[in-house]
Every structure is written in structure tokens, then in C-alpha cells.
Design an enzyme around this catalytic site. Structure first.
Site, PDB file in Angstrom:
ATOM      1  CG  HIS A 190      -1.702  -1.226   1.420  1.00 54.03           C
ATOM      2  ND1 HIS A 190      -2.956  -1.466   0.905  1.00 54.03           N
ATOM      3  CD2 HIS A 190      -1.349  -2.355   2.089  1.00 54.03           C
ATOM      4  CE1 HIS A 190      -3.356  -2.672   1.259  1.00 54.03           C
ATOM      5  NE2 HIS A 190      -2.396  -3.249   1.974  1.00 54.03           N
ATOM      6  CB  SER A 209      13.965  21.888 -16.681  1.00 54.69           C
ATOM      7  OG  SER A 209      13.299  23.126 -16.842  1.00 54.69           O
ATOM      8  CE  LYS A 217      12.250  19.584 -12.701  1.00 53.00           C
ATOM      9  NZ  LYS A 217      11.436  18.871 -11.741  1.00 53.00           N
ATOM     10  CD  GLU A 274       8.745  11.928 -15.877  1.00 54.31           C
ATOM     11  OE1 GLU A 274       8.506  12.384 -14.758  1.00 54.31           O
ATOM     12  OE2 GLU A 274       9.178  12.625 -16.817  1.00 54.31           O
TER      13      GLU A 274
END
Ligand code: ARG
Length: 475
Positions: free
Chosen positions: A159, A280, A286, A293
């Protein structure tokens, strides 16, 4: 589309509308099957010769033309014309251009309906093996990381909450297990793809060529399809292939999700190598997990390719319908998508460095050793029901004292239950919890080593399968 380029037309009195031709055309994607169409044509003309429908000289000329076309294809100079309806039309035209009228004989005894399934099966059998080779590299990258961290403690989750400590090696090796099953799925699948549809013709079989099994064997299949109507209508093998690709995608996507979480500032368990991260355009600081992704994102299209084909197949009448032409693009897309993702994903996995201190520190947090207390009580003849209650009371006390359950002193434990003796303290640490779990699937460091050794044994068997392409070479 030029009327003369078509494999049909005599019964029509009007020219095909250009919008109709545009809709009908598939060469812009099925040309990818040209090498397989040449190969099966080469075997087909031999079968025509066996059947007495092509003499020796005609056979020689046509086979020579096929070989020439094959080398032009390999060198990249062979291209379909804009007037060719599909790959089969283009190849027939090209052969006729090379050998003249006798080329018109090759259409006897077959149809594009059995040809297209044959081409696709040949493509897919090779594709599955190439994907499996990439999966084997990925499993090897995972195994190397797992071996490096076979005894490293880490928090284990259910969980997404701390549950019990695990070894990082075990956590990583779990991914190898899923990919091993994917390779095994392809091997099972290959058995079902292993029948040659040629001889089915349009749907009813052939009255001209009888040696379908000979043709099948020449193309690397073990069997000839059992039923001609099924042979030209069946796309189960395409749906199964797309399903396996989707499951691989899902496995990749679940790892990707884990990596995205673990590399976040909040978790801070892992750092990606610069080679497999991106930046970025506006925020100079970044470092983003784009490989993970993009993989997670592309899994959506893998699933889409499967569901799209299933929707095409649903309620189709038998035998061939033109809807079935929609089977190829999802296949090519899934193949290409996996071949794009897998090498980058392996590289990303190899380049991960783990924050071993943080993993260690967090392994026992969230009262993750509470089960050790319950298990200790069970070993001291307390029922698990009672042991669970006592351990739960210990957690409650720890929360009140703002400590972890394993940080309670002996007096604290005794205040909850007098059954505790000092030996309980020996199980209240991560190392002991890990070492104890040495059942076959357990997380103990020694098991991780054995598990990886078993994965490697399996891999060498699977690797042999993936290295042998069943599709013969044209020569
Ligand atoms: N290009 C078609 C396909 O990929 C095969 C052509 C079948 N055409 C026909 N009229 N039966 O499915």
C-alpha cells in the site's frame, strides 16, 4: 493507382477512384514485409514446379529474379511504386518486369489472403526473438544490480506504506522474474504461430499445389495449418503477440514508476546516471527521470495497439475481410516501441546508484519490525491472533513514546506483556529479520544469491532459443 498495376480489374468497367485507391493502399507500411514475401514466393515457385505448373527453365529464371530483387532490397534500392496496392502486388509486378509473361504464373495456387498471414507470421517469429534478446540484456542489468546489493537492507512496501524490511537485491530481482515469464510467454506463443497458412488460398484450399507441408517446412514452420478458412481468418497470434508486448510494457512501467518515486527528493533512495536523465529548459537545477516517464507513457500505446486489434477482430465474419489489413501497423508499432525503450531502459538500470545509507536507515522505520515481535511470540507458543494483539499494543506504546517499535526497551515490552523475555531483543533488528527469511521465495541475502543463480541458469536456456531465427535465409 494505375489500373495496370493491379492484381484485379478485368470485370470492372470504371476506373478506381483515387480516394478509393488511397484507402486501399498498404505499401507504405506492408513494404516492411517485402523480404518475407520474396522468401515465400521463392518457396511457392518451387512448389509450382513440383506440381508440374512451372518448368525447370521458368523456375530458374523466376528464382534468379527473386534473388536479384532480394539483393536490391537489402541494398535499399528496391522501392514499391505509388501505384502498387500492397507488398504482394509490388513483388509480383517486379518479378514480371524482370522475367516477362511467365512471371504471371506465380499467382497460381495462392492468394494475398494466405500470403499476408504468412508474411506476418514470419516477421513476428523473428521479432519475438529480437525482443527477447533485449529482455535478456535488461534482466542481466537487473541481476548485476541485485547481486551488487544482495544483502543491502531496504524498506519493503505494501500500500506504499512501510511493511517489512527486505533486501534491495530481492527487491530488484523481482523484476527479473516478470521479464523471464515474458520470454517464456513468447516461447509458448511461438508453438501456436508455428503453422504455415500457405495453401489456404483465398479460403478454400488449393486444387493446384498439394504439398503444403513441404512448403511449410521450407519456410521454417513445423506444420501446415489444419483448416484453410481458419488459416486466413485467424489473428489470435497477432493479438497474443500484442498482449505479450503489453505485459512487457506493464512490467517496464511498474519499474519506471518505482524509479520515479525513488529518485524524487521525498524518497531520495536512488540517483540516475546523467547519461539517462534529462534537464529542464527553464529550471537549471532539474534532473528528470524522462526515460522512466517515456516508458510509462509508451506503455499506453502498447496497450492501445492490443485493444485496437481486438476491437477490429470482434464479430468479424469468416473468412478473410479487408478489416484484417489493420493487423500490421499495431504490430510494427509495438515492435518498434519496445526496441526503442528496452536498450535505454537497460542502460538506465545499470546506471542507477542507490542511497544505501538512507535505504538502511529507513528499513526499520514505520514500525516495520512489528511482525518480528509477533513471530517471536508465536515461536514461544502464543497463538498468532494473540501475538498480533500484543505486537499491536507495542506499536501503540511506541507511537505514544514517539519511537519506533524496535526502539522500545525491555521494560516497555514487559509492560505490554509478561510473556516477553530478554531474547526478544535479539530479533528486533533488520539484519535478523532479513536472515530469518530463508524459505524458497524469502528475502534473505543468501536466498538472493541463489535466486540470481537460478535466473542465470534459466537465461542461458532462453538465450539459446532467442538466438536461433527459425526463418530460413533466401539463397
Ligand atoms: N493487403 C491485404 C492485407 O494486408 C491483403 C489483400 C487481400 N485483398 C483481398 N482483396 N482479399 O490484408
Amino acid at each position: 493507382m494505375d489500373q495496370t498495376n493491379k492484381l484485379w480489374g478485368a470485370r470492372f468497367t470504371k476506373k478506381t477512384a483515387s480516394s478509393m485507391s488511397n484507402l486501399s493502399k498498404s505499401t507504405h507500411f506492408d513494404w516492411r514485409l517485402a523480404s518475407f514475401d520474396l522468401l515465400q514466393t521463392d518457396v511457392h515457385v518451387q512448389a509450382l514446379n513440383n506440381a508440374g505448373l512451372l518448368d525447370k527453365e521458368e523456375l530458374k529464371q523466376i528464382r534468379q529474379a527473386i534473388l536479384q530483387l532480394s539483393s536490391e532490397l537489402e541494398s535499399g534500392t528496391l522501392q514499391p511504386s505509388t501505384d502498387d496496392e500492397d507488398v504482394h502486388t509490388a513483388i509480383e509486378r517486379m518479378i514480371i518486369e524482370k522475367v516477362g509473361d511467365i512471371g504471371g504464373k506465380i499467382r497460381a495456387g495462392r492468394s494475398r489472403n494466405d500470403q499476408t498471414v504468412t508474411d506476418l507470421k514470419l516477421f513476428l517469429r523473428g521479432s519475438a526473438r529480437v525482443i527477447c534478446q533485449e529482455l535478456i540484456s535488461l534482466i542481466t542489468s537487473i541481476n548485476d544490480q541485485a547481486m551488487k546489493h544482495f544483502d543491502q537492507a531496504a524498506p519493503g512496501f505494501t500500500h506504499l506504506q512501510h511493511a517489512q524490511p527486505v533486501t534491495l537485491g530481492h527487491e530488484l530481482a523481482k523484476h527479473s522474474q516478470g521479464f523471464l515469464r515474458d520470454i517464456e510467454r513468447f516461447i509458448d506463443w511461438d508453438e501456436r504461430v508455428n503453422s504455415c497458412p500457405l495453401g489456404a488460398g483465398a479460403l478454400a484450399g488449393s486444387g493446384l499445389i498439394m504439398d503444403s507441408l513441404w512448403v511449410a517446412k521450407k519456410l521454417g514452420f513445423s506444420n501446415s495449418s489444419e483448416n484453410s478458412i481458419d488459416a486466413v481468418s485467424d489473428r489470435d497470434f497477432v493479438a497474443e503477440y500484442l498482449f505479450i508486448c503489453s505485459v512487457i510494457g506493464i512490467h517496464l512501467s511498474r519499474i519506471a514508476e518505482e524509479i520515479i518515486l525513488w529518485t524524487s527528493t521525498e524518497f531520495g533512495y536512488a540517483v540516475l546516471d546523467d547519461e539517462f536523465a534529462t534537464g529542464s529548459s527553464i529550471m537549471p537545477q532539474k534532473k528528470n527521470p524522462d526515460a522512466a516517464e517515456l516508458t510509462r507513457g509508451k506503455t499506453g500505446r502498447l496497450i492501445g495497439n492490443l485493444t485496437g486489434l481486438l476491437a477490429t477482430l470482434k464479430a468479424l465474419p469468416f473468412a478473410y475481410n479487408r478489416d484484417l489489413q489493420e493487423d500490421k501497423e499495431p504490430v510494427f508499432d509495438s515492435h518498434d516501441t519496445l526496441m526503442l525503450i528496452l536498450p535505454a531502459f537497460s542502460g538506465m538500470i545499470s546506471g542507477i546508484s542507490f542511497n544505501t545509507k538512507k535505504l538502511n536507515d529507513n528499513a526499520a522505520t514505520g514500525h516495520s519490525l512489528a511482525t518480528e515481535i509477533a513471530d517471536w511470540l508465536v515461536k514461544n507458543q502464543v497463538s498468532f491472533k494473540k501475538a498480533h494483539e500484543i505486537s499491536g499494543e507495542c506499536v501503540k506504546l511506541a507511537e505514544r513514546k514517539k519511537v519506533e517499535v524496535h526502539e522500545l526497551g525491555f521494560n516497555d515490552l514487559q509492560s505490554v506483556s509478561t510473556i516477553f523475555d530478554k531474547n526478544v531483543l535479539s530479533v528486533l533488528n533488520v539484519e535478523a529479520a532479513l536472515a530469518l527469511r530463508k524459505n524458497h521465495s524469502g528475502t534473505s541475502p543468501q536466498n538472493v544469491k541463489q535466486q540470481i543463480a537460478r535466473i542465470k541458469d534459466k537465461l542461458s536456456v532462453l538465450n539459446k532459443w532467442s538466438q536461433i531465427n527459425p526463418v530460413p535465409e533466401l539463397k
